[in-house]
Design a protein around this motif. Structure first.
Motif, short mmCIF file in Angstrom:
data_model
loop_
_atom_site.label_atom_id
_atom_site.label_comp_id
_atom_site.label_asym_id
_atom_site.label_seq_id
_atom_site.Cartn_x
_atom_site.Cartn_y
_atom_site.Cartn_z
N ASN A 176 -2.51 -1.60 0.16
CA ASN A 176 -1.59 -0.35 0.89
C ASN A 176 -2.60 0.26 2.15
O ASN A 176 -3.32 1.20 1.66
CB ASN A 176 -0.90 0.36 -0.02
N LEU B 36 9.94 -10.89 0.15
CA LEU B 36 10.72 -10.04 0.94
C LEU B 36 9.97 -8.86 1.82
O LEU B 36 8.72 -8.80 1.22
CB LEU B 36 12.04 -9.76 0.10
N GLY B 37 10.81 -8.07 2.37
CA GLY B 37 10.09 -7.19 2.98
C GLY B 37 10.89 -6.32 4.21
O GLY B 37 12.04 -6.81 4.36
N HIS B 38 10.19 -5.34 4.42
CA HIS B 38 11.01 -4.78 5.98
C HIS B 38 10.03 -3.80 6.37
O HIS B 38 8.85 -3.72 6.19
CB HIS B 38 12.16 -3.65 4.96
N ILE C 195 9.68 -0.11 8.06
CA ILE C 195 10.14 0.96 7.98
C ILE C 195 9.60 1.75 9.08
O ILE C 195 9.91 3.13 9.43
CB ILE C 195 9.89 1.66 6.64
N GLN C 196 8.39 1.58 9.55
CA GLN C 196 7.62 2.59 10.55
C GLN C 196 7.44 1.77 11.84
O GLN C 196 7.16 2.36 12.82
CB GLN C 196 6.30 2.85 9.88
N ASN D 100 5.93 -3.37 5.14
CA ASN D 100 5.93 -3.51 3.84
C ASN D 100 6.58 -4.98 3.32
O ASN D 100 7.78 -5.11 3.40
CB ASN D 100 6.68 -2.13 3.11
N VAL E 80 7.05 -7.54 -0.01
CA VAL E 80 6.55 -7.74 -1.51
C VAL E 80 6.63 -9.04 -1.98
O VAL E 80 7.62 -9.83 -1.31
CB VAL E 80 7.85 -6.83 -2.28
N HIS F 51 2.43 -6.25 -3.45
CA HIS F 51 2.96 -5.33 -2.30
C HIS F 51 1.84 -5.15 -1.39
O HIS F 51 0.87 -4.39 -1.49
CB HIS F 51 3.47 -4.09 -3.21
N THR G 216 1.91 1.67 5.48
CA THR G 216 2.45 2.92 6.00
C THR G 216 1.99 4.09 5.14
O THR G 216 3.03 5.07 4.69
CB THR G 216 3.93 2.54 5.89
#
Lengths: 332, 332, 332, 332
Positions: D136, D187-189, D191-192, D204, D206, D220, D224
């Motif tokens: 991260n 999967l992921g997204h 967010i920033q 992000n 996973v 992970h 961010t």
């Protein structure tokens, strides 16, 4: 920073710690060049032949190694376990203002203690007023330590000198008035090593130091830890406190098993301060090559030694030891 | 354990801490029944009407509340800030061997300190020989604390009594000989509250206690923490050391944000010892109902108070305070 | 809050967890009164006679215990290991809008998880978007667990339901649209308990849940920890992350000995959530007596159960399980 | 170890990371000698003139720098962000069995991960079966990162490759059969950084990897974090679990102030792995000079890259990606 010039080093004494210094200078400090080592033990010189770069000269005689006067000096702490010898060394250095003489108080070169000093200078902690510090060595069941103790100067000098130096560094202004200490008091006991009593020494010693400016130091020196070498410093300021090395972790591994949630500890001071010893040489090299000011002076080692001697005297006499107006401990 | 009988309690004094005791007895301690409370302040009695069960009687006069002699007593620590009063209470209790009189040293009822006591009893730590303990309160900028200080007996009695009691519990045998303490030494300073000087008090006090059996206690009492109430005890034994409350976490939440990796601290001793206060009542109730032996006696509070008084005296006189052969501090 | 009225409780099922609920209601929750318990096992009823207050009635027949309809209900999670039964319960509760029916998701009543919820509501963490959560039980070598597993509904329902509920609580708005979940995926293995395979169950299961609003949950359920019960939740937000129970400490004691620097862990979920179970009853009591809104509904348990069932199905079929527009998992 | 011979190094590419490698080789690695650096940017070569030892040659053209074939190679990970290029490099190396070609997976040279590997080899953890790992990164608000993302190969390759390599190192036998992986799911997204969507990338991500031997990896990857660079690995074995870097401490300082009890975090991977980069060069030097076996091969980088590519594909297609009998991901 120029790499055109390198500072030539001779290491005098390549026993346990000296051999590590020699290796650091040979291999880990770019502007420093190891040119010679000296030791009275032939076996140490043989070690040098095998482990140091081919060009490094070996000497058994320190005078021959140095061959002429006028060298810059990076000294190990304490200068001497004898206060008068330390005092003479300090006097002698005053005759050579052009030479750099630095005492290698390793903690002053450790990134964590430096971070604390930065915070103090920046005002983040407010006024620092109290320090609780511990130098607790792992218990040595081999018997080596007790033999060593006879010549160590006692626990307050051998272990405590670092805690004392930290307290002076964090609590006193950089140019303190002549009288820095008001008084000290010490006590202790032998819980594992009754044979230390014959040297007036203990395996656990506790001392308090009251500085003239009101600052207080509490120290605890020990030789009896089971888990490893644990040296721990708390600095209390009016805006916060900091703890250095609250957990003496050897590395970043945490284990969760039948013994709980746990970490392994540094076995000796060396694993704890490995990088500080390298920083120390790098910094001294820069100071000499670039003619920078010294961050720590011989006189700092002398002042710390006075406090350590006063603590040892307090332990022996059962009374507080006061300092006179000239800053000398009244060792009555 | 039978639930057929419950022990009836009257709580005398339902101010800050007393009101919490009253609620614990009313609602959280199965074999204890709250039957009456007493306070000279009308507002406290009004609070009682609203927050305690309907049947609880309220008194403004302690004599009326007690109405007859011969009650078991669970006392708050210290018995008194005055040593002579404490001594008289202890003498008085000797006249009533059939009554249970216990001092509520809350830490003795805390699950973490109890775990340490168990480890000591089981030999897990080897011989315990040194304790370093700190009771550091959060800085109170409201001014309340300084007003309270005048009547608190000073920092060594108000804060230090718990650390002293722990040291006696962990370091001394359960029936110590008459002379338990060899000497004490204390120092301190006012870094935030210079106005305490007029009460001969300090906002940071450090003390050392040397017990007759060689055990050592180092305590640090403070009123000037920024992060919360931080009380911290290290117990050193020959087979290991333990730390109680190394991090005074309020809960199990760790935050990682722009301020780093961090936890919130307990703001006061109450959040830290909430459950201990409940345990204390449960245990005293069992002792009375089932006629069990007391785990802590009035005389323990007196002995701890003697040490606290000796520390306060050492601070005032700048000298170590010795104890005589009868176990009395020489407050010269 | 008035103490004039108390809410009367009957506890149905006083086995392992029910007996603790009964004791909490009897002794630790001021506005709740335990009036009856019911269990088909005679031995449980005998336990009740000895450990609960004298007036508590005992029943072996649940119908007799309840004797009339129209009671408020505090349900244990999951409502049922069977999705259809849970769905019927939810439908049934809709017929009685005047009754309070709450599911005791204990973590929602734990002070640490509540602190996180507060931080989310206050915006301290920014937008929460990802949760990594683990419910890892201590390995049970007694064989009890495997017998229990047959009726547990499988690891994703038995262990994972709490992590799923937390994710819904932290990631979804309080009134989510009908379709909350996009899809789930799960896998797992049996590393200690191959005999679980016959129940289509595993001793270590991993699942991912993608919510319709983009939020993600990663869960890990395990039965094979050596150090204790370790349940651990990380919540990632755009302004910071929080960790709940990073170290599953049993108490505030840290040991430093030959095994390192270490803490003991909570052996079971009960030591971890002891206070949450009390909070749960206190809060439900207030809700009924003071007619407050419920913080968690039957339908929340149903929605969590759907996700758990989908994870179990994904594990069995090796494929992601999608949810349809009505919010139902496509268990093809 | 002999110091008579030193291994000559040329560093190709002295940008952000390459310049650090060059300095390590020049100054911190005793048996390694830096003889040349090469970079297409003139400014990098100017930096080299000022910061590297005087004798180091500089080249703008890689072919001239290498001047002849037949060199040992220490490669940065990943070999290429393109799977086919990586595959060709691996094939090419097979033609030169006399040359040492090692991929610098820095974590394999970090003392903490090495300690875990030692524990696994010694059986301390029992059978390792599950790894949860996170890489991260600190959130970069400068915009640099998003520009860099286009050429990074995506989050699973850029961040995840290290976690994947660790999982292979810890979970697989040293000579795994041809088919190592059963399947992956990701999967992921965003967010920033919604602008990453155009590269099919997320901030992000996973992923889960199921190995053919039953082992499971959960990763992970994130860009961010607010508190710093936080890379965290849990290894679950049947006899215990270990966590590496549970708290990404920058140093040994803990602060207690109005923000709580807290530590500062490493801002980037570099502060975390500073020593690992030095170890990596020291070890490769020994391997070549003393003709030792390689600890990590080109093919390991290729196998890790296949898994990363499969995760990226799973994210793009919303489906699990399976591996065929030859160990190739079915990127349908």
């Amino acid at each position: 920073m120029s790499l055109q010039r390198q500072l030539k080093y001779a290491v005098l004494g390549i026993g346990r710690m000296g051999s590590r210094h020699a290796q650091n200078i040979a291999f880990r400090t770019p502007r420093a060049e190891l040119v010679a080592v000296c030791d009275i033990n032939q076996s140490s010189l043989e070690w040098a032949k095998e482990n140091l770069p081919p060009g490094v000269k070996t000497f058994q005689n320190a005078d021959k190694c140095l061959d002429e006067a006028g060298k810059h000096v990076l000294l190990e702490k304490p200068i001497s376990i004898d206060l008068e010898t330390s005092r003479q060394v300090v006097e002698e250095t005053k005759k050579y203002p052009g030479l750099k003489v630095m005492v290698g108080f390793s903690r002053r070169f450790d990134e964590s203690y430096r971070e604390v000093k930065k915070m103090i200078n920046a005002g983040t902690l407010g006024t620092p007023h109290l320090i609780k510090s511990a130098t607790n060595d792992q218990h040595d069941s081999s018997g080596f330590f007790v033999k060593y103790a006879a010549a160590s100067g006692g626990i307050f000098i051998d272990c405590g000198i670092h805690d004392i130096d930290l307290a002076r560094w964090f609590l006193l202004p950089s140019s303190p008035d002549i009288k820095q200490v008001k008084r000290v008091f010490a006590l202790g006991h032998n819980i594992q090593h009754p044979e230390l009593a014959k040297y007036n020494d203990v395996d656990n010693g506790v001392g308090v130091v009251e500085f003239e400016n009101g600052g207080i130091l509490v120290i605890h020196c020990s030789r009896t830890m089971k888990h490893g070498h644990d040296c721990f410093t708390e600095v209390f300021g009016t805006e916060g406190k900091v703890i250095v090395n609250g957990n003496p972790q050897l590395n970043r591994v945490e284990i969760r098993d039948q013994y709980g949630v746990r970490t392994e500890s540094t076995p000796t001071y060396y694993e704890r301060f490995r990088e500080a010893f390298v920083n120390e040489v790098n910094e001294f090299t820069d100071i000499v090559l670039d003619n920078k000011p010294l961050p720590v002076f011989c006189v700092d080692a002398l002042e710390a030694a006075k406090i350590a001697a006063a603590l040892a005297h307090s332990f022996k006499t059962n009374n507080p030891v006061y300092f006179d107006e000239k800053g000398e401990p009244l060792l009555l």
